[in-house]
Design an enzyme around this catalytic site. Sequence first.
Site, mmCIF file in Angstrom:
data_model
loop_
_atom_site.group_PDB
_atom_site.id
_atom_site.type_symbol
_atom_site.label_atom_id
_atom_site.label_comp_id
_atom_site.label_asym_id
_atom_site.label_seq_id
_atom_site.Cartn_x
_atom_site.Cartn_y
_atom_site.Cartn_z
ATOM 1 N N ARG A 180 13.974 -19.017 -16.468
ATOM 2 C CA ARG A 180 14.860 -19.594 -17.476
ATOM 3 C C ARG A 180 15.928 -18.575 -17.850
ATOM 4 O O ARG A 180 15.748 -17.771 -18.760
ATOM 5 C CB ARG A 180 14.047 -20.008 -18.705
ATOM 6 N N CYS A 224 7.531 -28.786 -12.323
ATOM 7 C CA CYS A 224 7.341 -27.884 -13.455
ATOM 8 C C CYS A 224 7.226 -28.750 -14.707
ATOM 9 O O CYS A 224 7.293 -29.966 -14.641
ATOM 10 C CB CYS A 224 8.489 -26.882 -13.564
ATOM 11 N N ARG A 228 9.297 -36.638 -27.499
ATOM 12 C CA ARG A 228 7.939 -36.111 -27.648
ATOM 13 C C ARG A 228 7.740 -35.419 -28.981
ATOM 14 O O ARG A 228 6.608 -35.207 -29.419
ATOM 15 C CB ARG A 228 7.613 -35.161 -26.496
ATOM 16 N N HIS A 277 -2.025 -29.534 -30.920
ATOM 17 C CA HIS A 277 -1.203 -28.396 -30.524
ATOM 18 C C HIS A 277 -2.057 -27.169 -30.235
ATOM 19 O O HIS A 277 -1.694 -26.335 -29.395
ATOM 20 C CB HIS A 277 -0.172 -28.109 -31.620
ATOM 21 N N GLU A 295 15.370 -34.455 -13.592
ATOM 22 C CA GLU A 295 15.033 -34.702 -14.992
ATOM 23 C C GLU A 295 15.618 -36.027 -15.472
ATOM 24 O O GLU A 295 15.044 -36.696 -16.323
ATOM 25 C CB GLU A 295 15.584 -33.578 -15.876
ATOM 26 N N ARG A 313 17.018 -20.805 -12.726
ATOM 27 C CA ARG A 313 17.682 -21.993 -13.263
ATOM 28 C C ARG A 313 18.936 -21.549 -13.995
ATOM 29 O O ARG A 313 18.878 -20.659 -14.849
ATOM 30 C CB ARG A 313 16.755 -22.745 -14.224
ATOM 31 N N ASN A 320 8.812 -32.900 -18.312
ATOM 32 C CA ASN A 320 8.963 -33.103 -19.757
ATOM 33 C C ASN A 320 10.178 -33.973 -20.067
ATOM 34 O O ASN A 320 10.075 -34.990 -20.749
ATOM 35 C CB ASN A 320 9.078 -31.759 -20.473
ATOM 36 N N ASP A 321 11.342 -33.565 -19.580
ATOM 37 C CA ASP A 321 12.542 -34.357 -19.817
ATOM 38 C C ASP A 321 12.489 -35.689 -19.076
ATOM 39 O O ASP A 321 12.903 -36.723 -19.603
ATOM 40 C CB ASP A 321 13.792 -33.579 -19.382
#
Length: 582
Positions: free
Chosen positions: A293, A491, A454, A190, A420, A329, A443-444
């Site tokens: 966002r 993204c 994840r 991380h 996604e 979004r 990611n999704d």
Amino acid sequence: MILTGTGVSGGSACAPLYVLPSRGSHSAPVSVRALVPGTWGERLTESIEAARAELAAVVADVTARLGPEEAGIFKAHELLLDDDEWRGEIERLVAGGIAAPAAVRQVSDAVAAELRELDDDYLRERAADVLDVAQRVLRHLGVDSTTPLPTAADGEVVLAALELMPSDTLGLDPAVVRAIVTERGTRTSHAAILARQLGIPAVVSVSGLLAAVEPAVRQGVLCAVDADAGTCELDPDPGTAERHRTARNVVEVCDDPVRTADGVDVAVYGNAASAEEVAAAVSYGADGIGLFRTELLLSGTMRVLDEEGQVAAYTAAAVAAGGRPVVFRTFDVGGDKPVDGLSVPHEDNPFLGLRGVRLCLDRKDVFATQLRALARVARDHSNVHVMVPMVSGLEELDAVDALLGELAADHRLSVGAMVEVPSVAVLAREFAARCDFLSVGTNDLTAYLLAADRNNPNLGSLYNDLHPAVIRVISAVLDAGREAGVKVSVCGELAGDPHALPLLVGLGLRAFSAAPPIVPRLKQLIREIDSRQAARLAERVLRASRVEEVAHLLATWPFEEASHAAAPARPPASRTGGGDRR
């Protein structure tokens, strides 16, 4: 002296060394037995709850600064506070008469040691997270085990350490810490993820680092870091020092539109959640905002803004972009993002439940207010675009279009969809024919394609956004966009990974959206890539059927026919994600 490790966040820098003391080396001693039997249990509970409240504030701060993906790192820390293997064992020791600080240290060190013995890189790197949480709880127990981070008074430095915990990394000032080198760590840690998001060059797994730098620090020598090559050089010659120092400065001022080495235009956008973040992205040279966002506008009040409040916020963002495109979004709420006024009944699996556009269509009153506000702003600002998240079928776009027709029949909004959910990727040609643009949320998409959370430590090795299936799906969506003449962007964490950059360019991607601090580095690397050579890389990757094959191809690119000078950063043998889903 040149030391070699693994580059995990690209770039170069040169500055004096600053060695971070190893954890515990400066901590107050901890009594093994409780001085007043029976009092530690209550203090332990109070300290854990104080740490929980502190982490909630950290999550909010990181969400605003870097995004929800990185905030997920600290959400995982919140969950650890209730983990039975950790908290349960500490409570058992305290009940047996051990002082709470000693119990926290003993259990945390034992869990971390067990994790470090595992073969799985992802699980092994969670040791630092356990120690990070322990450090936070110990501080509330009155034992200061924090590490002294460099400040502006220290001047520019290269930070050297045995390892960095996520909280340490988050506290670094990129204007002070020009690069990071650590003896431990991998790309999956991380701390490495946060270093990439902060735009700090980093090299990890440098064997013998601390033993080598100790005399160098006493002599006050410089350290030149080349994170692309995975090296750090102690006491470099003047030419090397200047080259690394200049390379760092060039990255910081890269603010013009860029082309590949063979003249292909590639746009690099930034992610944002406020007008201030839009302005910051522009200052980093972003060509626009590829992901605004809007749900994070709610995070401060935890309630839905009224129409006038939204109009003001969207207008400020559009103006801050200075004519550059801004992709708003629509509310991506649900799952792990509850907001007053958009509450969701308990769901056994919220990430497969009522979230994103599904929730908005279920609450059309709230959704209509947002769309009406966006339409009003778009009338005066041509750079406004609207993107719909968590779409799974064309029927949802039908419903969105119908609502827009009622609210803004006199104005044509530019509307796109996020890719996604795998069903959208399967129907990519139909969606490309229907939408003004598409954006792949890696990611999704990765989580849904591989059925791997994840954030689940037992599945860390399965979640990999460079899995052959993920790459083939992205390629198919890009093909569909090209055929329809529709722009496709990417993204998610993959878009901001310099190691994946040549592959994505080779697949035909011409628009990235990443955290603003990464934008200058991406632009610099794009200039060095020959898209024809990258296309040959992509051809080979698309024939791969295993993760290790993809990793090998990326690690050995550029191939013999490619110019070595055009090589971007080279990745290690594997790559997995970390943090939140979106």
